[in-house]
Write a protein that holds these residues in place. Structure first.
Motif, PDB file in Angstrom:
ATOM      1  N   LEU A  17     -16.293  -0.372-101.717  1.00 52.85           N
ATOM      2  CA  LEU A  17     -15.568   0.495-100.789  1.00 52.85           C
ATOM      3  C   LEU A  17     -16.439   0.732 -99.569  1.00 52.85           C
ATOM      4  N   GLU A  28     -11.295  10.939 -95.278  1.00 46.61           N
ATOM      5  CA  GLU A  28     -11.809   9.633 -95.668  1.00 46.61           C
ATOM      6  C   GLU A  28     -10.990   8.559 -94.961  1.00 46.61           C
ATOM      7  N   GLU A  30     -10.646   4.690 -94.873  1.00 49.55           N
ATOM      8  CA  GLU A  30     -11.044   3.493 -95.608  1.00 49.55           C
ATOM      9  C   GLU A  30     -10.976   2.256 -94.720  1.00 49.55           C
ATOM     10  N   ARG A  33     -11.662  -2.161 -99.282  1.00 50.78           N
ATOM     11  CA  ARG A  33     -11.692  -1.895-100.724  1.00 50.78           C
ATOM     12  C   ARG A  33     -11.426  -3.229-101.409  1.00 50.78           C
ATOM     13  N   GLY A 121     -13.780  11.105-107.913  1.00 49.62           N
ATOM     14  CA  GLY A 121     -12.969  10.173-107.136  1.00 49.62           C
ATOM     15  C   GLY A 121     -11.497  10.280-107.443  1.00 49.62           C
ATOM     16  N   SER A 297      -7.821   5.802-106.146  1.00 56.21           N
ATOM     17  CA  SER A 297      -9.117   6.456-105.948  1.00 56.21           C
ATOM     18  C   SER A 297      -9.788   6.605-107.303  1.00 56.21           C
ATOM     19  N   ASP A 301     -14.824   6.064-104.974  1.00 57.79           N
ATOM     20  CA  ASP A 301     -14.729   7.196-104.053  1.00 57.79           C
ATOM     21  C   ASP A 301     -15.742   8.275-104.422  1.00 57.79           C
ATOM     22  N   TRP A 305     -18.623   9.544-101.816  1.00 61.77           N
ATOM     23  CA  TRP A 305     -18.757  10.941-101.413  1.00 61.77           C
ATOM     24  C   TRP A 305     -20.097  11.542-101.853  1.00 61.77           C
TER      25      TRP A 305
END
Length: 308
Positions: A17, A28, A30, A33, A121, A297, A301, A305
């Protein structure tokens, strides 16, 4: 915003990711992915070592991911490895190979840390659902089950050494597996689930169950009758639990070739989806819920984070 690259290398897949994260707002964005089926855990349960051909597959994927990370000019990279790397006696070969190609040393996270990251996540952006929430992350070598009240509010969690690859190699070697093989796998899964109360994980209290990872998404795609593994269609999907049981039984009855022909089936998952589905089936039978939520997710994720 901080641009983060997160890599999760499990027993069956390696995932990447790349996202811009804003800790102040929780936003977030993205950019990438990706998932590659590399089967790092090939025969680890039997030999205790990572196979050379498995390492070759992983290193090829890491080289590809390194190019993607470089092209996106990320600020920070975190690479987490899970069940297979925990179990292997030659895990240092894996770690050195990743460091040479990506420039970061992979962290072999504990089962407890894996569970926490998966929960963080999966629950991000889940919305207002009844709690406690149970997150189920079925990997190739292990399954993480985490109970919590909401985003990152983990109450209890545990990682069990039951996964789609491990259960297939141990019990479901027939094509399709025999009734006796399915019974043996079911018994092994149930025995593992019986240990959860000792770790404070009571599946009976869950009011919402969220499945992440390829097994849960594939089963949801089957229930929904999708023409492919459409990420948008399975993200935040809600499917009836009785339909999940029916789909799992149908998958177990199919040959690998028949599973590969299903439009939503990733080729590298076809031989182990029966075992993964059976784990999900047995977990759901211990909960009172009548619907299963799925989420794209996942641990990626949570890893991202953790470095935002």
């Amino acid at each position: 915003m901080t641009r983060v690259a997160a890599v999760d290398c499990g027993t069956n897949t390696i995932k990447l990711l790349v996202a811009d994260l804003d800790p102040a707002t929780g936003e977030e964005v993205e950019h990438v992915r990706e998932t590659r089926m590399v089967r790092l855990g090939q025969d680890v349960d039997r030999t205790g070592r990572l196979a050379e051909e498995a390492l070759d597959r992983v290193f090829a994927a890491v080289e590809e991911y390194a190019s993607i990370v470089a092209a996106h000019h990320v600020d920070v990279v975190r690479f987490c490895a899970t069940s297979a790397a925990r179990d292997a006696s030659n895990a240092h070969v894996f770690a050195d190979g990743v460091a040479d190609r990506l420039g970061v040393t992979p962290e072999v996270v504990s089962g407890a840390e894996e569970a926490r990251l998966s929960f963080a996540g999966a629950t991000r952006g889940l919305g207002d659902v009844p709690g406690p929430v149970l997150v189920v992350d079925i990997g190739g070598g292990s399954t993480e089950l985490v109970l919590g009240a909401g985003h990152e509010a983990v109450e209890a969690g545990h990682s069990l050494d039951i996964g789609s690859v491990r259960m297939t190699e141990r019990h479901l070697q027939g094509d399709p597996p025999s009734t006796g093989e399915v019974a043996a796998a079911t018994s092994a899964i149930d025995a593992a689930l019986d240990t959860l109360p000792a770790y404070g994980v009571d599946l009976a209290v869950a009011r919402t169950v969220v499945a992440v990872s390829g097994t849960g998404l594939t089963v949801a795609a089957a229930v929904l009758g999708l023409p492919g593994l459409d990420r948008e269609a399975v993200d935040r999907a809600v499917v009836p639990v009785p339909d999940v049981h029916d789909v799992v039984a149908a998958l177990l009855a199919k040959t690998v070739e028949e599973r590969r022909a299903l439009p939503y089936m990733q080729p590298g998952r076809a031989d182990v989806i029966g075992a993964g589905g059976l784990i999900l089936d047995r977990v759901l039978r211990r909960t009172p819920v009548d619907e299963l939520h799925t989420s794209v997710s996942d641990i990626l994720d949570g890893i991202a984070w953790s470095r935002a």
